[in-house]
Scaffold this motif. Sequence first.
Motif, PDB file in Angstrom:
ATOM      1  N   GLY A 168       0.790  -1.220   0.000  1.00  0.00           N
ATOM      2  CA  GLY A 168       0.000   0.000   0.000  1.00  0.00           C
ATOM      3  C   GLY A 168       0.821   1.269   0.000  1.00  0.00           C
ATOM      4  N   GLU A 200      -0.251   3.886  -2.596  1.00  0.00           N
ATOM      5  CA  GLU A 200      -1.543   4.547  -2.457  1.00  0.00           C
ATOM      6  C   GLU A 200      -1.568   5.601  -1.362  1.00  0.00           C
ATOM      7  OE1 GLU A 200      -2.196   0.843  -1.682  1.00  0.00           O
ATOM      8  OE2 GLU A 200      -1.830   0.456  -3.783  1.00  0.00           O
ATOM      9  N   PRO A 255      -1.464   8.872   0.424  1.00  0.00           N
ATOM     10  CA  PRO A 255      -1.385  10.264  -0.017  1.00  0.00           C
ATOM     11  C   PRO A 255      -0.392  11.039   0.836  1.00  0.00           C
ATOM     12  CG  PRO A 255      -3.339   9.949   1.315  1.00  0.00           C
ATOM     13  CD  PRO A 255      -2.694   8.591   1.142  1.00  0.00           C
TER      14      PRO A 255
END
Length: 81
Positions: free
Chosen positions: A26, A29, A31
């Motif tokens: 992850g 992904e 931010p």
Amino acid sequence: MPGPLRKTPNRATAATPTSPGPNTPGAAEAPSLAQALQQLIEKTLAANNGNVARTARLLGVSRGMVYRHLKRSALAQDDTT
């Protein structure tokens, strides 16, 4: 040194965020802080029907900060089109 003060450096080290490594699931992904803040402001603004003053008050920031993020968002959208 009192107990709570003795433990403070350890707590600060334990609470320090670490950046995800290349093999972290992850990691792609996640931010950035700026993106997460932008999303939070946009969602809160939408939930308050565009009321900037209420959004700023709920987030504990100034109205100017909300307006700056809105301006940056609009400029970013203009750059992508």
